[in-house]
Design an enzyme around this catalytic site. Structure first.
Site, PDB file in Angstrom:
ATOM      1  N   THR A 143       0.993  -2.809 -42.699  1.00 44.05           N
ATOM      2  CA  THR A 143       1.474  -2.121 -41.497  1.00 44.05           C
ATOM      3  C   THR A 143       2.968  -2.353 -41.276  1.00 44.05           C
ATOM      4  O   THR A 143       3.688  -1.461 -40.854  1.00 44.05           O
ATOM      5  CB  THR A 143       0.695  -2.615 -40.265  1.00 44.05           C
ATOM      6  OG1 THR A 143      -0.700  -2.549 -40.553  1.00 44.05           O
ATOM      7  CG2 THR A 143       0.981  -1.759 -39.047  1.00 44.05           C
ATOM      8  N   ARG A 145       3.565  -9.051 -46.601  1.00 44.05           N
ATOM      9  CA  ARG A 145       3.386 -10.386 -46.026  1.00 44.05           C
ATOM     10  C   ARG A 145       2.466 -11.218 -46.899  1.00 44.05           C
ATOM     11  O   ARG A 145       1.380 -10.775 -47.264  1.00 44.05           O
ATOM     12  CB  ARG A 145       2.821 -10.298 -44.608  1.00 44.05           C
ATOM     13  CG  ARG A 145       3.785  -9.681 -43.617  1.00 44.05           C
ATOM     14  CD  ARG A 145       3.210  -9.653 -42.221  1.00 44.05           C
ATOM     15  NE  ARG A 145       4.102  -8.962 -41.303  1.00 44.05           N
ATOM     16  CZ  ARG A 145       3.793  -8.649 -40.048  1.00 44.05           C
ATOM     17  NH1 ARG A 145       2.612  -8.984 -39.566  1.00 44.05           N
ATOM     18  NH2 ARG A 145       4.664  -8.011 -39.279  1.00 44.05           N
ATOM     19  N   SER A 202       6.451 -11.575 -38.374  1.00 45.75           N
ATOM     20  CA  SER A 202       6.184 -11.280 -36.973  1.00 45.75           C
ATOM     21  C   SER A 202       5.601 -12.472 -36.222  1.00 45.75           C
ATOM     22  O   SER A 202       6.227 -13.517 -36.123  1.00 45.75           O
ATOM     23  CB  SER A 202       5.287 -10.050 -36.849  1.00 45.75           C
ATOM     24  OG  SER A 202       5.182  -9.638 -35.502  1.00 45.75           O
ATOM     25  N   HIS A 203       4.383 -12.336 -35.717  1.00 46.02           N
ATOM     26  CA  HIS A 203       3.753 -13.334 -34.862  1.00 46.02           C
ATOM     27  C   HIS A 203       2.981 -14.376 -35.648  1.00 46.02           C
ATOM     28  O   HIS A 203       2.317 -15.229 -35.065  1.00 46.02           O
ATOM     29  CB  HIS A 203       2.812 -12.636 -33.884  1.00 46.02           C
ATOM     30  CG  HIS A 203       1.797 -11.777 -34.601  1.00 46.02           C
ATOM     31  ND1 HIS A 203       2.150 -10.649 -35.299  1.00 46.02           N
ATOM     32  CD2 HIS A 203       0.454 -11.901 -34.744  1.00 46.02           C
ATOM     33  CE1 HIS A 203       1.069 -10.114 -35.838  1.00 46.02           C
ATOM     34  NE2 HIS A 203       0.030 -10.847 -35.519  1.00 46.02           N
ATOM     35  N   LYS A 215      10.309  -6.447 -44.946  1.00 42.43           N
ATOM     36  CA  LYS A 215      10.069  -5.025 -44.729  1.00 42.43           C
ATOM     37  C   LYS A 215      11.395  -4.274 -44.737  1.00 42.43           C
ATOM     38  O   LYS A 215      12.460  -4.846 -44.484  1.00 42.43           O
ATOM     39  CB  LYS A 215       9.297  -4.775 -43.430  1.00 42.43           C
ATOM     40  CG  LYS A 215      10.078  -4.947 -42.144  1.00 42.43           C
ATOM     41  CD  LYS A 215       9.247  -4.409 -40.975  1.00 42.43           C
ATOM     42  CE  LYS A 215       9.993  -4.508 -39.667  1.00 42.43           C
ATOM     43  NZ  LYS A 215       9.300  -3.816 -38.565  1.00 42.43           N
ATOM     44  N   ASP A 260       7.476 -13.219 -29.387  1.00 46.02           N
ATOM     45  CA  ASP A 260       6.862 -13.747 -30.608  1.00 46.02           C
ATOM     46  C   ASP A 260       7.893 -14.118 -31.657  1.00 46.02           C
ATOM     47  O   ASP A 260       9.087 -14.188 -31.390  1.00 46.02           O
ATOM     48  CB  ASP A 260       5.870 -12.733 -31.163  1.00 46.02           C
ATOM     49  CG  ASP A 260       6.552 -11.510 -31.759  1.00 46.02           C
ATOM     50  OD1 ASP A 260       7.604 -11.108 -31.227  1.00 46.02           O
ATOM     51  OD2 ASP A 260       6.040 -10.958 -32.752  1.00 46.02           O
ATOM     52  N   ASP A 268       9.380 -12.696 -34.267  1.00 48.54           N
ATOM     53  CA  ASP A 268      10.546 -11.859 -34.580  1.00 48.54           C
ATOM     54  C   ASP A 268      11.063 -11.077 -33.376  1.00 48.54           C
ATOM     55  O   ASP A 268      11.936 -10.231 -33.504  1.00 48.54           O
ATOM     56  CB  ASP A 268      10.247 -10.912 -35.735  1.00 48.54           C
ATOM     57  CG  ASP A 268       9.225  -9.846 -35.394  1.00 48.54           C
ATOM     58  OD1 ASP A 268       8.381 -10.090 -34.519  1.00 48.54           O
ATOM     59  OD2 ASP A 268       9.262  -8.769 -36.012  1.00 48.54           O
ATOM     60  N   ASP A 300       9.555  -8.879 -31.243  1.00 49.16           N
ATOM     61  CA  ASP A 300       9.172  -7.499 -30.925  1.00 49.16           C
ATOM     62  C   ASP A 300       7.940  -7.403 -30.021  1.00 49.16           C
ATOM     63  O   ASP A 300       7.578  -6.313 -29.595  1.00 49.16           O
ATOM     64  CB  ASP A 300       8.977  -6.663 -32.196  1.00 49.16           C
ATOM     65  CG  ASP A 300       7.862  -7.158 -33.099  1.00 49.16           C
ATOM     66  OD1 ASP A 300       7.215  -8.169 -32.761  1.00 49.16           O
ATOM     67  OD2 ASP A 300       7.651  -6.541 -34.167  1.00 49.16           O
ATOM     68  N   ARG A 301       7.309  -8.531 -29.704  1.00 51.38           N
ATOM     69  CA  ARG A 301       6.142  -8.498 -28.829  1.00 51.38           C
ATOM     70  C   ARG A 301       6.449  -9.193 -27.505  1.00 51.38           C
ATOM     71  O   ARG A 301       7.421  -9.941 -27.401  1.00 51.38           O
ATOM     72  CB  ARG A 301       4.944  -9.180 -29.503  1.00 51.38           C
ATOM     73  CG  ARG A 301       4.519  -8.468 -30.769  1.00 51.38           C
ATOM     74  CD  ARG A 301       3.297  -9.105 -31.397  1.00 51.38           C
ATOM     75  NE  ARG A 301       2.966  -8.422 -32.642  1.00 51.38           N
ATOM     76  CZ  ARG A 301       1.747  -8.180 -33.075  1.00 51.38           C
ATOM     77  NH1 ARG A 301       0.712  -8.555 -32.364  1.00 51.38           N
ATOM     78  NH2 ARG A 301       1.534  -7.556 -34.216  1.00 51.38           N
ATOM     79  N   GLU A 316       1.704  -0.556 -27.845  1.00 54.27           N
ATOM     80  CA  GLU A 316       0.494  -0.933 -28.563  1.00 54.27           C
ATOM     81  C   GLU A 316      -0.204  -2.046 -27.808  1.00 54.27           C
ATOM     82  O   GLU A 316       0.446  -2.901 -27.198  1.00 54.27           O
ATOM     83  CB  GLU A 316       0.827  -1.419 -29.975  1.00 54.27           C
ATOM     84  CG  GLU A 316       1.473  -0.373 -30.851  1.00 54.27           C
ATOM     85  CD  GLU A 316       1.782  -0.896 -32.247  1.00 54.27           C
ATOM     86  OE1 GLU A 316       1.740  -0.089 -33.183  1.00 54.27           O
ATOM     87  OE2 GLU A 316       2.071  -2.104 -32.391  1.00 54.27           O
ATOM     88  N   GLU A 317      -1.521  -2.073 -27.890  1.00 56.57           N
ATOM     89  CA  GLU A 317      -2.283  -3.107 -27.186  1.00 56.57           C
ATOM     90  C   GLU A 317      -1.986  -4.498 -27.717  1.00 56.57           C
ATOM     91  O   GLU A 317      -2.268  -5.504 -27.064  1.00 56.57           O
ATOM     92  CB  GLU A 317      -3.786  -2.822 -27.301  1.00 56.57           C
ATOM     93  CG  GLU A 317      -4.310  -2.587 -28.701  1.00 56.57           C
ATOM     94  CD  GLU A 317      -4.296  -3.800 -29.587  1.00 56.57           C
ATOM     95  OE1 GLU A 317      -4.613  -4.898 -29.098  1.00 56.57           O
ATOM     96  OE2 GLU A 317      -3.968  -3.671 -30.779  1.00 56.57           O
ATOM     97  N   LYS A 340       9.314  -1.953 -31.582  1.00 53.23           N
ATOM     98  CA  LYS A 340       8.915  -2.526 -30.305  1.00 53.23           C
ATOM     99  C   LYS A 340       9.895  -3.644 -29.960  1.00 53.23           C
ATOM    100  O   LYS A 340      10.551  -4.198 -30.829  1.00 53.23           O
ATOM    101  CB  LYS A 340       7.475  -3.019 -30.350  1.00 53.23           C
ATOM    102  CG  LYS A 340       7.068  -3.853 -31.544  1.00 53.23           C
ATOM    103  CD  LYS A 340       5.570  -4.101 -31.488  1.00 53.23           C
ATOM    104  CE  LYS A 340       5.086  -4.886 -32.701  1.00 53.23           C
ATOM    105  NZ  LYS A 340       4.522  -4.029 -33.746  1.00 53.23           N
TER     106      LYS A 340
END
Length: 542
Positions: free
Chosen positions: A17, A21, A112-113, A125, A276, A278, A280-281, A362-363, A375
């Site tokens: 996605t 990773r 990411s997280h 990425k 998080d 990186d 983005d959350r 996004e959820e 994000k």
């Protein structure tokens, strides 16, 4: 001097996605990172002499791969590299730098997280010139190249001093080590009413932001404390650490439990937030209330016009398919478009570029807007602060008023992590096989109205994305969604999304898992999770 290094392909470099990773030792295999980076460059055209942005979230192995990427960019013909000081660039900040300086694209090093450290996760990425993640046609080409690669190009040169802001030459390529925060902070000042937020803090508004020893720390420290006047100590764990301090940098109620407990306790601050690995959350918590990411998206969209950057209104809203339908009701009231996409921020890029939407979410705690093509955790926090300053109400008051106006979407996600991949795929295959027979089926008091395997037709480039998650929709607006996540590095993660719409304001105070109990039982009956995975309970409930 350019060197061509012979190499052999690896068979497991298919981007998920958000890029490739794996665990750090996997990336440390001979030429593993180099193969993937060269496969990126081999998938691109017409970049000679152009600018590439490189940065990451500071996790373990970040600096080493940045040096590899810089040298390979020089050997492959890029004219300039912009790299964050210390190798640091949050994912949304990298997107902004790509856009602001009209770069050809960017390489972002992050998982990411996911946890960081010598035996934990790493990721690479590629983002395209609009600042967003590469679309599937590019990631498919990267994977194809990775299976046939025979050599990569690099230069024989000393490492760049990443800690010193300035300009360096690497052969014919210029390297600019830039302040990772400055451009992002300037963008935030354009979007939000910093004077109003500053005034709110001056009147005693209290906040806590947990940067989780991850990349958002320097950004939050500069913006919240230095520019907005939040009290010193508002931003906690603000130094990015290679192993995130041994913690899991995922801003959810499990990994940010200390923050949650504080916000639910006596004399809690007015506002709590986290981001998080990186950046983005986001996690949003008010005094005595956790705001689900799905509700946060809907509330921010409904109130966006209170911020200067969105004062003319928003063009539309996009949400990932598993995200609750709360935003749909906002779009309906505002008479704007609503778009349901597969999971993955890259699907929002076309809609944003075409001007069809302004706010996306996004959820999985990701929210953002047209200001970048990723994000953006800190952006969401700042928009919340702008809304709080403009309305002069608490988080709880704003959320409850929103539910009263639009109805409440009770919502939860149950994650089953590191499930045996064959078992997880077998479960999904069995669900897909059952789809034709499900409509009309009764499960307890619930009746299945519709069931499908979500497919997306992009209204901009008309591409198709199939098998994006199994949806079971019940009469009355409730639903259960099953999908496998593409963001883990071990086994498979089965995600089960459970949602009930409740229009009656007198029923908006039920505990979430209680409100969803019959749907949770239905999910187990439909998918036979225990029997197929051996799991009695989810690993994480959010």
């Amino acid at each position: 001097m350019i060197i061509t290094v012979p190499t052999k392909p690896y068979s497991d470099q298919k981007p998920g996605t958000s890029g490739l990773r794996k665990k750090v030792p996997h990336f440390q295999q001979e030429n593993y990172a180099e193969n993937f980076i060269q496969s990126i460059f081999d998938s691109l055209e017409d970049f000679k002499g152009k600018t590439l942005v490189i940065g990451g979230d500071g996790r373990f192995y970040n600096r080493e791969v940045i040096q590899k990427a810089i040298k390979m960019a020089a050997a492959n013909g890029f004219g300039r590299v912009l790299v964050g000081q210390g190798g640091i660039l949050s994912t949304p900040a990298a997107s902004n730098v790509i856009r602001k300086y009209k770069a050809f694209g960017g390489i972002i090093l992050s998982a990411s997280h996911n946890p960081g450290g010598p035996t934990e996760d790493f990721g690479i990425k590629y983002n395209i010139g609009n600042g967003g993640p590469a679309p599937e046609k590019i990631t498919d080409a990267i994977y194809a190249n990775s299976k046939t690669i025979t050599s990569y190009k690099t230069v024989d040169a000393p490492d760049i001093n990443l800690d010193q802001i300035g300009n360096f030459d690497l052969g014919e390529m210029h390297v600019d080590v830039i302040d990772p925060v400055a451009d992002y902070a300037a963008l935030m000042e354009q979007l939000f009413d910093f004077n109003a937020i500053r005034n709110m803090f001056s009147l005693g508004f209290r906040m806590v932001f947990d940067a989780m020893s991850a990349v958002t720390g320097p950004y939050a420290k500069e913006i919240l404390e230095n520019r907005l006047g939040a009290a010193e100590g508002t931003v906690r764990n603000f130094t990015p650490l290679p192993d995130f301090g041994g913690h899991h940098p995922d801003p959810n109620l499990v990994h940010a439990k200390e923050l949650y407990d504080e916000m639910m306790g006596h004399d809690a601050p007015d506002f709590g937030a986290a981001s998080d690995g990186d950046g983005d959350r986001n996690l949003i918590i008010g005094q005595g209330i956790f705001v689900t990411p799905s509700d946060s998206l809907a509330i921010l969209a409904a109130n966006a016009s209170l911020a200067p950057g969105y004062s003319n209104g928003i063009a539309g809203i996009a949400r990932s398919m598993p995200t609750s339908a709360a935003a749909d009701r906002v779009a309906e009231k505002l008479k704007i478009g609503i778009y349901e996409t597969p999971t993955g921020w890259k699907f929002f890029g076309n809609l944003l570029d075409a001007g069809k939407v302004t706010i996306c979410g996004e959820e999985s705690a990701g929210t953002g807007s047209s200001h970048v093509r990723e994000k953006d955790g800190l952006w969401a926090v700042l928009l919340w602060l702008n809304v709080l300053a403009a309305r002069g109400e608490s988080v709880q008051e704003i959320v409850r008023q929103h539910w009263a106006a639009f109805g409440r979407n009770y919502y939860s996600r149950h994650d089953y992590e590191e499930v045996d991949a064959d078992a997880a795929n077998g479960l999904m295959d069995a669900l897909r096989a059952s789809l034709p027979t499900l409509p009309g089926t009764k499960i307890g008091a619930l009746t299945v109205e519709k069931a499908d395997d979500f497919a997306y037709h992009d209204p901009v480039d008309h591409s198709e994305s199939r098998k994006q998650g199994v949806r079971v929709l019940f009469q009355g607006g409730s639903r259960v969604v099953f999908r496998l996540s593409g963001t883990g590095t071990s086994g498979a993660t089965l995600r089960v999304y459970i949602e009930r719409y409740e229009p009656d304001a007198s029923r908006h105070g039920i505990e979430t898992q209680e409100a969803l109990a019959d749907l949770i039982a239905a999910a187990e009956e439909l998918a036979q999770i225990r029997a197929r995975t051996g799991r009695d309970a989810p690993s994480v409930i959010t």
